[in-house]
Scaffold this motif. Structure first.
Motif, PDB file in Angstrom:
ATOM      1  N   ARG A 221       0.925  -0.972   0.176  1.00 43.56           N
ATOM      2  CA  ARG A 221      -0.017   0.031  -0.053  1.00 43.56           C
ATOM      3  C   ARG A 221       0.862   1.308   0.014  1.00 43.56           C
ATOM      4  N   VAL A 222       2.045   1.262   0.684  1.00 40.95           N
ATOM      5  CA  VAL A 222       2.888   2.228   0.755  1.00 40.95           C
ATOM      6  C   VAL A 222       3.511   2.707  -0.557  1.00 40.95           C
ATOM      7  N   PHE A 223       4.031   1.317  -0.971  1.00 42.01           N
ATOM      8  CA  PHE A 223       4.664   1.479  -2.553  1.00 42.01           C
ATOM      9  C   PHE A 223       3.649   2.191  -3.517  1.00 42.01           C
ATOM     10  N   LYS A 224       2.516   1.704  -3.505  1.00 40.88           N
ATOM     11  CA  LYS A 224       1.426   2.048  -4.536  1.00 40.88           C
ATOM     12  C   LYS A 224       1.398   3.637  -4.417  1.00 40.88           C
ATOM     13  N   ALA A 225       0.947   4.156  -3.136  1.00 40.35           N
ATOM     14  CA  ALA A 225       0.490   5.213  -2.753  1.00 40.35           C
ATOM     15  C   ALA A 225       1.776   6.300  -2.897  1.00 40.35           C
ATOM     16  N   ALA A 226       2.990   5.878  -2.959  1.00 43.93           N
ATOM     17  CA  ALA A 226       4.101   6.635  -3.101  1.00 43.93           C
ATOM     18  C   ALA A 226       4.187   6.964  -4.759  1.00 43.93           C
ATOM     19  N   GLY A 227       3.699   6.151  -5.409  1.00 43.93           N
ATOM     20  CA  GLY A 227       3.936   6.534  -6.923  1.00 43.93           C
ATOM     21  C   GLY A 227       2.947   7.317  -7.577  1.00 43.93           C
ATOM     22  N   THR A 228       1.916   7.881  -6.453  1.00 41.56           N
ATOM     23  CA  THR A 228       0.959   8.884  -7.191  1.00 41.56           C
ATOM     24  C   THR A 228       1.077  10.101  -5.980  1.00 41.56           C
ATOM     25  N   THR A 229       2.141  10.008  -5.067  1.00 43.32           N
ATOM     26  CA  THR A 229       2.492  11.047  -4.195  1.00 43.32           C
ATOM     27  C   THR A 229       3.599  12.095  -4.812  1.00 43.32           C
ATOM     28  N   ARG A 230       3.429  13.255  -4.645  1.00 43.95           N
ATOM     29  CA  ARG A 230       4.605  14.155  -5.078  1.00 43.95           C
ATOM     30  C   ARG A 230       5.382  14.227  -3.977  1.00 43.95           C
ATOM     31  N   PRO A 231       6.755  14.366  -4.167  1.00 46.98           N
ATOM     32  CA  PRO A 231       7.710  14.539  -3.318  1.00 46.98           C
ATOM     33  C   PRO A 231       7.683  15.744  -2.679  1.00 46.98           C
ATOM     34  N   PHE A 232       8.027  15.569  -1.284  1.00 44.01           N
ATOM     35  CA  PHE A 232       7.635  16.703  -0.143  1.00 44.01           C
ATOM     36  C   PHE A 232       6.274  17.247  -0.306  1.00 44.01           C
ATOM     37  N   PRO A 233       5.243  16.734  -0.173  1.00 41.24           N
ATOM     38  CA  PRO A 233       3.984  17.206  -0.539  1.00 41.24           C
ATOM     39  C   PRO A 233       3.220  18.343   0.472  1.00 41.24           C
TER      40      PRO A 233
END
Length: 178
Positions: free
Chosen positions: A142-154
């Motif tokens: 879940r963390v891996f998949k969510a990180a793929g759509t999350t911008r760095p330093f959101p």
């Protein structure tokens, strides 16, 4: 052989040496923190988190040494302590327990809740995530998949146009590789 008896070296009773007081300990901790973390920049998220925790502990020791204690929260106060993966500038609270370890390319890591693990992984180049032994099934996925759509330093505001400022999914849509 001498006719005089040998002299024994003087001994000290247990506890005769002075114990360092809390102020000495706080000073040593502060010196260590400055020498270790004095030049930490914002680009090294793990060192920044370690420095934050070390400063917090040094302040706790210092307050105890001078006879002051941190403010005790009143009734109804919600605990604001966050997981080690939470960036000091990220204002969001933890969501759930610490369940993953996020590692950077040099294998430095931080444990975190799924929320902050996601944000940390999204902010790293070549980061990896692993579930802790007692994590619920699928936490790392879940963390891996969510990180793929999350911008760095959101939590950073402002326009984002460069590939390193966008999520992996946004870069794939644009045809850029990150």
């Amino acid at each position: 052989m001498s006719a005089t008896p040998a002299e024994q070296a003087p001994t000290l009773a247990v506890g005769a040496l002075p114990e360092p007081d809390d102020l000495d300990t706080a000073a040593r901790v502060a010196q260590y923190i400055l020498s270790t973390y004095g030049t930490v920049g914002h680009e090294d998220v793990f060192a920044l988190n370690q420095a934050y925790g070390a400063v917090r502990e040094a302040l706790r020791i210092l307050l105890r040494a001078v006879g002051a204690q941190p403010d005790v929260p009143g009734p109804g106060h919600v605990q604001t302590a966050r997981c080690p993966a939470a960036h000091p500038e990220d204002p969001t609270p933890c969501v759930g327990p610490v369940v993953v370890t996020v590692l950077d390319a040099a294998n430095a890591g931080a444990d975190g809740c799924e929320h902050h693990g996601t944000r940390l992984l999204a902010s790293l180049d070549r980061g990896r995530v692993y579930a802790l032994p007692d994590a619920p099934a699928g936490a790392a996925i879940r963390v891996f998949k969510a990180a793929g759509t999350t911008r760095p330093f959101p939590w950073v505001d402002g326009p984002r146009t460069r590939p390193e400022q966008l999520s992996h999914a946004e870069n794939r849509r644009r045809g850029d590789s990150r």
